[in-house]
Enzyme design. Structure first.
Site, PDB file in Angstrom:
ATOM      1  N   HIS A 155       0.831  -1.215   0.000  1.00  0.00           N
ATOM      2  CA  HIS A 155       0.000   0.000   0.000  1.00  0.00           C
ATOM      3  C   HIS A 155       0.858   1.255   0.000  1.00  0.00           C
ATOM      4  O   HIS A 155       0.525   2.257   0.637  1.00  0.00           O
ATOM      5  CB  HIS A 155      -0.950   0.022   1.205  1.00  0.00           C
ATOM      6  N   ASN A 171     -10.221  -2.775   2.773  1.00  0.00           N
ATOM      7  CA  ASN A 171      -9.996  -2.755   1.329  1.00  0.00           C
ATOM      8  C   ASN A 171     -11.313  -2.475   0.618  1.00  0.00           C
ATOM      9  O   ASN A 171     -12.381  -2.495   1.246  1.00  0.00           O
ATOM     10  CB  ASN A 171      -9.455  -4.108   0.845  1.00  0.00           C
TER      11      ASN A 171
HETATM   12 FE1  HDD Z   1      -2.376  -4.834   5.465  1.00  0.00          FE
HETATM   13  C1  HDD Z   1      -0.934  -1.796   5.149  1.00  0.00           C
HETATM   14  C2  HDD Z   1      -5.339  -3.574   4.323  1.00  0.00           C
HETATM   15  C3  HDD Z   1      -3.743  -8.006   5.514  1.00  0.00           C
HETATM   16  C4  HDD Z   1       0.385  -6.007   6.973  1.00  0.00           C
HETATM   17  N1  HDD Z   1      -3.009  -3.045   4.841  1.00  0.00           N
HETATM   18  C5  HDD Z   1      -2.264  -1.897   4.789  1.00  0.00           C
HETATM   19  C6  HDD Z   1      -3.064  -0.821   4.321  1.00  0.00           C
HETATM   20  C7  HDD Z   1      -4.308  -1.326   4.078  1.00  0.00           C
HETATM   21  C8  HDD Z   1      -4.260  -2.727   4.422  1.00  0.00           C
HETATM   22  C9  HDD Z   1      -5.506  -0.578   3.556  1.00  0.00           C
HETATM   23  C10 HDD Z   1      -2.594   0.613   4.101  1.00  0.00           C
HETATM   24  C11 HDD Z   1      -2.736   1.438   5.336  1.00  0.00           C
HETATM   25  C12 HDD Z   1      -2.429   2.870   5.028  1.00  0.00           C
HETATM   26  O1  HDD Z   1      -3.173   3.483   4.245  1.00  0.00           O
HETATM   27  O2  HDD Z   1      -1.455   3.372   5.558  1.00  0.00           O
HETATM   28  N2  HDD Z   1      -4.157  -5.644   4.938  1.00  0.00           N
HETATM   29  C13 HDD Z   1      -5.269  -4.937   4.589  1.00  0.00           C
HETATM   30  C14 HDD Z   1      -6.407  -5.831   4.548  1.00  0.00           C
HETATM   31  C15 HDD Z   1      -5.954  -7.069   4.870  1.00  0.00           C
HETATM   32  C16 HDD Z   1      -4.536  -6.954   5.126  1.00  0.00           C
HETATM   33  C17 HDD Z   1      -7.833  -5.405   4.223  1.00  0.00           C
HETATM   34  C18 HDD Z   1      -6.719  -8.356   4.987  1.00  0.00           C
HETATM   35  C19 HDD Z   1      -7.949  -8.432   5.368  1.00  0.00           C
HETATM   36  N3  HDD Z   1      -1.780  -6.671   6.089  1.00  0.00           N
HETATM   37  C20 HDD Z   1      -2.498  -7.845   6.047  1.00  0.00           C
HETATM   38  C21 HDD Z   1      -1.748  -8.901   6.701  1.00  0.00           C
HETATM   39  C22 HDD Z   1      -0.574  -8.326   7.131  1.00  0.00           C
HETATM   40  C23 HDD Z   1      -0.614  -6.936   6.740  1.00  0.00           C
HETATM   41  C24 HDD Z   1      -2.225 -10.316   6.871  1.00  0.00           C
HETATM   42  C25 HDD Z   1       0.580  -8.940   7.873  1.00  0.00           C
HETATM   43  C26 HDD Z   1       0.547  -9.972   8.619  1.00  0.00           C
HETATM   44  N4  HDD Z   1      -0.559  -4.058   5.890  1.00  0.00           N
HETATM   45  C27 HDD Z   1       0.402  -4.709   6.568  1.00  0.00           C
HETATM   46  C28 HDD Z   1       1.584  -3.829   6.920  1.00  0.00           C
HETATM   47  C29 HDD Z   1       1.154  -2.455   6.315  1.00  0.00           C
HETATM   48  C30 HDD Z   1      -0.190  -2.768   5.712  1.00  0.00           C
HETATM   49  C31 HDD Z   1       2.907  -4.347   6.536  1.00  0.00           C
HETATM   50  C32 HDD Z   1       2.121  -1.751   5.394  1.00  0.00           C
HETATM   51  C33 HDD Z   1       2.110  -0.310   5.786  1.00  0.00           C
HETATM   52  C34 HDD Z   1       1.354  -0.281   7.010  1.00  0.00           C
HETATM   53  O3  HDD Z   1       0.959  -1.519   7.346  1.00  0.00           O
HETATM   54  O4  HDD Z   1       1.142   0.694   7.694  1.00  0.00           O
HETATM   55  O5  HDD Z   1       1.738  -3.775   8.279  1.00  0.00           O
END
Ligand code: HDD
Length: 706
Positions: free
Chosen positions: A87, A160
């Site tokens: 993202h 999402n």
């Molecule tokens: Fe995630 C970012 C949505 C599963 C780990 N995720 C991130 C963002 C969104 C989502 C919208 C952007 C946030 C922003 O605007 O700053 N992610 C989802 C959805 C998931 C999902 C809807 C499943 C239902 N994500 C998911 C899993 C993991 C992560 C299973 C790790 C185990 N996601 C992350 C992250 C991020 C992220 C690495 C990257 C940047 C952040 O968090 O702030 O932690």
């Protein structure tokens, strides 16, 4: 005085506040005018010269003593922070959530119980796989993250625009993302899933098949952020004042309805305006057209959960709205742009574990893993445990605790006490007001397992597919064929078709034919026999959920000198009345002088404004203008693309020869190509625009049409 049809959009120009002065050595100084601001260093020291570094002699070496130069370069060298691991590309805005219906029966959270309460919000939309500088129209899931600054602390829904996910357990997330992003040896393709690694992983991961249907639908090429739904995805829990729990799924529904673009259009938008989505949000908020979403909830109890066909803890499943209707309880409006992109949109830190009293988690293994990952990643990205001190992340209520120090600590406790319990009258825990975890009963053996209740991977994929209109089904087939055509390994293509056989045989055949497979591959083995009895759900289709109105959309009006002013004026008036916007496109950006001497101010020169930037187009030209445009490639593309992308096209009589030059002959004319001879015609054209596209046309202009 010349009459003018003004351009519709645009930021007012900023007045220049500097003067240019020639210095002793003939160099130019950009100095502040008497009432202008004086430039300073980070230490507040006024700057004498920001054009030339300190040197020995006119042509000599630069001196280390030049503290302003050193500080400026030092700061620049450290401007970048790590982009989000997923993202990375996103765009945000501020807004307000208003609650219209209390959920007091189910939750103690003030944000969901105090009717009329206005809760400030920040919302960030994003793509998943692309890097920060990638294009907006990548075929990708859109992130939909909402931070509610409630009176009981910050509550984040990190969702999402698709209600299901690829995987069931967070332990697979790094693999999924590695496979989706650029391949590690070559560093490409960027922001695309159309490559071997992604489909290799997916073809070996049957639990992804429901999500595959969603990502191959037009949901992943939205017209703009203003036209997407948002989903919290997981089942969460609401907890009321008596401690009773109720399951909940969160939904955001855009008031402008759902809308997507065509794939061929997306490809071209990425070249014409890679910032198409962020510009759309910026323009609409700056023009006072504030996008709004309803917040809805699906509420259910243990009895429903126990009897539902699938496990409510499985993030690869939805609960159809026909089974549990979405109850709309409030809405939010995005009405304020950021002052600074980095400070707000880049530094905003969403965490699934940011939750307020009255809302709780469930044991969804994806959610449980996310609750670890988000906090962890913010430290990497923002460099300090004090990322909560950054204004965009700080709650709008006082923060009182004994956490202290660390890099960049901006919120430092006053006084003597920094521990708890203490007898210095510091803040204390509160059993009555504090966050209380839901006291669920948990037992079981310790083991690395996947519950058997998660094993059906195809039934809802099929349900999604059969819920689509014919044209949407065609788009899914086209998208799968396209993506798999970019996969080099034939065995991966075949495996995928094998999965599709468990979803819809016709779809599998379409893709196999599109790929030119020699024989139909075997059906993928399914852990659980796929069901064929799940009924279609209208909520899953985009085209069954459009607004039926042109509000918030944009008309491109291509004009030349001598074009009939009455038609142009009628179009402009009608568009403004329909709460839509327009842009005048002309051979010269200054615009065109119409047949009554009116100047139609141009927003775009034809070379820079392909029709993919508009929801519909009108061609209003003079006979001479039509002749000239008929020789011009960008002008011809403007029309032929609009036609190919199933858009409504209005044209005046003199434009006809130009349309023919662009490849639209008499036999191609359909209900979507509309003659504009009078004001009445214009009114009828504008009314028709509410249908947004004339999708049936696609069946006549596409080689892959059935
Ligand atoms: Fe995630 C970012 C949505 C599963 C780990 N995720 C991130 C963002 C969104 C989502 C919208 C952007 C946030 C922003 O605007 O700053 N992610 C989802 C959805 C998931 C999902 C809807 C499943 C239902 N994500 C998911 C899993 C993991 C992560 C299973 C790790 C185990 N996601 C992350 C992250 C991020 C992220 C690495 C990257 C940047 C952040 O968090 O702030 O932690």
């Amino acid at each position: 005085m010349t009459k003018t049809i003004a351009k519709d959009t645009g930021t007012p120009p900023q007045g220049a506040k500097f003067e240019t002065q020639v210095g002793e050595g003939g160099e130019l100084h950009q100095i502040a005018s008497p009432d202008g601001d004086v430039l300073t260093t980070q230490q507040g020291i006024p700057v004498f010269d920001d054009q030339n570094s300190l040197k020995v002699g006119d042509r000599g070496p630069t001196l280390l003593e030049d503290f302003h130069f050193r500080e400026k370069i030092f700061h620049f060298d450290h401007e970048r922070i790590p982009e989000r691991v997923v993202h990375a590309r996103g765009y945000g805005a501020h807004g307000t959530f208003t609650l219209n219906e209390s959920l007091e029966e189910f939750t103690s959270a003030g944000v969901l119980t105090e009717v009329g309460e206005q809760t400030p919000m920040f919302v960030r939309f994003s793509t998943v796989a692309g890097n920060k500088g990638s294009a907006d129209l990548a075929r990708d899931v859109r992130g939909f993250s909402a931070k509610f600054y409630t009176k009981e602390g910050n509550w984040d829904i990190v969702g999402n625009n698709i209600p299901v996910f690829f995987i069931q357990d967070a332990i697979k997330f790094p693999d999924l993302i590695h496979a989706a992003k650029q391949e590690p040896d070559r560093g490409f393709p960027q922001a695309q899933t159309a490559h071997d690694n992604f489909w290799d992983f997916i073809s070996l991961t049957p639990e992804s098949m429901h999500m595959v249907m969603w990502i191959m639908s037009d949901r992943t090429i939205p017209r703009g952020f203003r036209f997407v739904e948002g989903f919290g995805v997981h089942t969460f829990r609401l907890i009321n004042a008596e401690g009773k729990g109720t399951y909940v799924k969160f939904h955001f529904k855009p008031k402008l309805g759902l809308q997507s673009v065509a794939w061929n259009e997306a490809v071209k938008i990425n070249g014409a305006d890679p910032d198409f989505h962020r510009r759309d949000l910026w323009d609409s908020i700056s023009q006072g057209n504030f996008p709004e979403w309803d917040l809805g909830v699906q509420l259910f109890d243990d009895e429903f959960a126990d009897n539902f066909e699938f496990d409510v803890l499985d993030s690869t499943k939805i609960i159809p709205e026909e089974q549990i209707p979405v109850r709309i309880i409030g809405s939010f409006k995005l009405d304020r742009l950021v002052d600074n992109f980095f400070a707000e949109t880049e530094q905003v830190a969403f965490c699934t574990q940011n939750i307020v009293p009255g809302i709780g988690f469930t044991n969804d293994p994806l959610l449980q893993g996310r609750n670890f990952s988000y906090l962890d990643t913010q430290l990497k990205r923002l460099g300090s445990t004090n990322f909560t001190h950054i204004p965009i992340n700080a709650p709008k209520i006082p923060v009182k605790n004994y956490q202290q120090d660390g890099h960049m600590a901006m919120r430092n406790p006053k006084g003597r006490v920094n521990y708890e319990p203490n007898s210095w009258d510091g803040p204390r825990e509160s059993p009555s007001k504090g966050y209380k975890h839901f006291p669920s009963q948990e037992t079981g053996r310790k083991a690395q397992v996947r519950s058997a209740t998660f094993a059906d991977h195809y039934s809802q994929a099929r349900q999604f597919f059969i819920s689509q209109t014919e044209i949407e089904k065609k788009h899914i087939g086209d998208a799968l064929t396209f993506e798999l055509s970019k996969v080099e390994r034939v065995d991966i293509r075949e495996l995928m078709v094998g999965h599709l056989l468990n979803i819809d045989e016709k779809l599998a055949k379409t893709v196999a034919t599109g790929l030119g497979l020699k024989a139909m591959p075997p059906k993928a083995k399914a852990a659980v026999e796929p069901r064929t009895d799940l009924p279609a759900s209208d909520a899953l289709s985009i085209l069954k959920n459009t607004s039926g109105s042109f509000e918030g959309r944009k008309l491109g009006i291509l004009v030349t000198d001598g074009a009939p002013a009455a038609i142009v004026q009628a179009l402009v008036d009608g568009i403004v009345a329909a709460k839509a916007t327009y842009e005048i496109i002309a051979p010269k950006v200054a615009g065109a002088t119409l047949d009554d001497g009116t100047l139609a101010e141009g927003k775009q020169k034809i070379d820079g404004a392909p029709s993919v930037l508009y929801d519909a187009v009108a061609i209003v030209v003079s006979a001479d203008g039509a002749k000239k445009l008929g020789k011009d490639k960008p002008a011809k593309d403007f029309v032929s693309d609009a036609f190919g992308h199933a858009k409504f096209i209005g044209f005046n009589a003199d434009a006809k020869p130009f349309l023919e030059k662009a490849g639209i002959e008499d036999e191609d004319m359909d209900d979507g190509v509309i003659a504009l001879g009078s004001k009445g015609d214009v009114d009828a054209f504008l009314k028709t625009l509410g249908k947004l596209r004339i999708w049936d046309r696609e069946l006549n202009v596409d080689l892959d049409a059935p």
